[in-house]
Design a protein around this motif. Sequence first.
Motif, PDB file in Angstrom:
ATOM      1  N   GLY A 119      49.179  45.947  33.724  1.00 41.40           N
ATOM      2  CA  GLY A 119      50.533  45.516  34.040  1.00 41.40           C
ATOM      3  C   GLY A 119      50.557  44.631  35.271  1.00 41.40           C
ATOM      4  N   THR A 120      51.784  44.205  35.653  1.00 42.00           N
ATOM      5  CA  THR A 120      51.918  43.312  36.801  1.00 42.00           C
ATOM      6  C   THR A 120      51.427  43.976  38.078  1.00 42.00           C
ATOM      7  OG1 THR A 120      53.817  42.234  35.769  1.00 42.00           O
ATOM      8  CG2 THR A 120      53.532  41.914  38.138  1.00 42.00           C
ATOM      9  N   ARG A 121      51.795  45.240  38.275  1.00 45.48           N
ATOM     10  CA  ARG A 121      51.366  45.942  39.491  1.00 45.48           C
ATOM     11  C   ARG A 121      49.854  46.121  39.513  1.00 45.48           C
ATOM     12  NH1 ARG A 121      50.361  51.148  40.778  1.00 45.48           N
ATOM     13  NH2 ARG A 121      50.962  51.834  38.691  1.00 45.48           N
ATOM     14  N   GLN A 122      49.260  46.450  38.389  1.00 44.78           N
ATOM     15  CA  GLN A 122      47.814  46.628  38.341  1.00 44.78           C
ATOM     16  C   GLN A 122      47.075  45.306  38.556  1.00 44.78           C
ATOM     17  OE1 GLN A 122      47.672  48.471  34.459  1.00 44.78           O
ATOM     18  NE2 GLN A 122      47.176  50.474  35.372  1.00 44.78           N
ATOM     19  N   VAL A 123      47.620  44.222  38.009  1.00 39.63           N
ATOM     20  CA  VAL A 123      46.983  42.919  38.222  1.00 39.63           C
ATOM     21  C   VAL A 123      47.004  42.555  39.701  1.00 39.63           C
ATOM     22  CG1 VAL A 123      47.230  40.436  37.797  1.00 39.63           C
ATOM     23  CG2 VAL A 123      47.459  42.059  35.911  1.00 39.63           C
ATOM     24  N   PHE A 124      48.114  42.829  40.339  1.00 43.19           N
ATOM     25  CA  PHE A 124      48.222  42.451  41.745  1.00 43.19           C
ATOM     26  C   PHE A 124      47.363  43.345  42.634  1.00 43.19           C
ATOM     27  CE2 PHE A 124      50.170  42.143  45.930  1.00 43.19           C
ATOM     28  CZ  PHE A 124      50.339  40.780  46.055  1.00 43.19           C
ATOM     29  N   THR A 125      47.385  44.669  42.411  1.00 46.72           N
ATOM     30  CA  THR A 125      46.674  45.592  43.301  1.00 46.72           C
ATOM     31  C   THR A 125      45.175  45.633  43.039  1.00 46.72           C
ATOM     32  OG1 THR A 125      47.189  47.425  41.783  1.00 46.72           O
ATOM     33  CG2 THR A 125      48.709  47.029  43.633  1.00 46.72           C
ATOM     34  N   ARG A 126      44.753  45.495  41.766  1.00 48.45           N
ATOM     35  CA  ARG A 126      43.335  45.658  41.431  1.00 48.45           C
ATOM     36  C   ARG A 126      42.590  44.340  41.236  1.00 48.45           C
ATOM     37  NH1 ARG A 126      43.071  50.796  37.174  1.00 48.45           N
ATOM     38  NH2 ARG A 126      44.236  52.275  38.492  1.00 48.45           N
ATOM     39  N   ILE A 127      43.323  43.269  40.937  1.00 52.03           N
ATOM     40  CA  ILE A 127      42.657  41.982  40.689  1.00 52.03           C
ATOM     41  C   ILE A 127      42.901  41.019  41.853  1.00 52.03           C
ATOM     42  CG2 ILE A 127      42.414  40.042  39.119  1.00 52.03           C
ATOM     43  CD1 ILE A 127      41.515  42.721  37.947  1.00 52.03           C
ATOM     44  N   LEU A 128      44.181  40.765  42.146  1.00 52.15           N
ATOM     45  CA  LEU A 128      44.495  39.744  43.138  1.00 52.15           C
ATOM     46  C   LEU A 128      44.259  40.222  44.572  1.00 52.15           C
ATOM     47  CD1 LEU A 128      47.758  38.157  41.680  1.00 52.15           C
ATOM     48  CD2 LEU A 128      45.439  37.233  41.638  1.00 52.15           C
TER      49      LEU A 128
END
Length: 277
Positions: free
Chosen positions: A176-185
């Motif tokens: 999800g958006t939160r996971q993309v931001f916290t774990r990827i970006l």
Amino acid sequence: MSRRIVASPAAWLVWGVVIFFMLNLAGVVGSVLVSSFGKQWFDTWLPQGYTTQWYAQAWDEFGLLHVLLVTLEVSLAVVAVSLLIGVPAAYVLARRRFPGQRIVYLAFLLPILMPPMTYGIPLATVLYKYDLAGHLSGVILANLVPSVPFVILTMTPFIEQIDPAVERAARMCGAGTRQVFTRILAPLLVPGILAASILVLVRTIGMFELTFLTADEESSTLVVKLYAEMASPGIRAQQSIDAMAVVYTATMLVLLVLALRIVNPTQLVARVQEEVD
């Protein structure tokens, strides 16, 4: 056959001005430093003796512990809030294209390019009108005006360097958006976040105009307290004021050296010129 490179008169003039400026700066800073340790210094080249009592006197007389704690509290609060607002805003500006985007960029750049006093007085008037100035909250809000654009300006190039395909791949895998931001970006943006934090920290500690216009006696940072003690009436030992000035200068030098080791100033200048053009 070797060629001799002869500097032009203009180059010699520029170097002469630079050396003259640096010698004067070193003389001013050196005299303050020597005075902060001197016992008596009247009509001689050097003081008659040296002591550290002026630092202890400044610590007690000016309440430097409280001033340093207030400076640290204001600076860390400004850094935290600026990152919370600036990083998502930088992501939107780096990833989205919308009408009027260049105008939005220019609006963010104005508080950085303009002298703080030009918008500081109207800003302080508004903050006092709504009873937000005169304490820590007003100082923090005032310093957010140039700090949030600074974070956006610093973070946008870092975000643009990340391939959007990485985010699309993560979303295809169910993130999800939160996971993309916290774990990827977030792990990829750590250098940019660190650079933005150091720059905002240095700018907030050194910001005089906005803090002076919105602070009271209890919410003054170190630079405002230093000015207040220099300008206030009464008899004070000049050496104790010089000691406080040395503490402020040493703090700024440490932060500036740390910032220059993390941030390349030429990249930021190039970015500002690109957006203005």
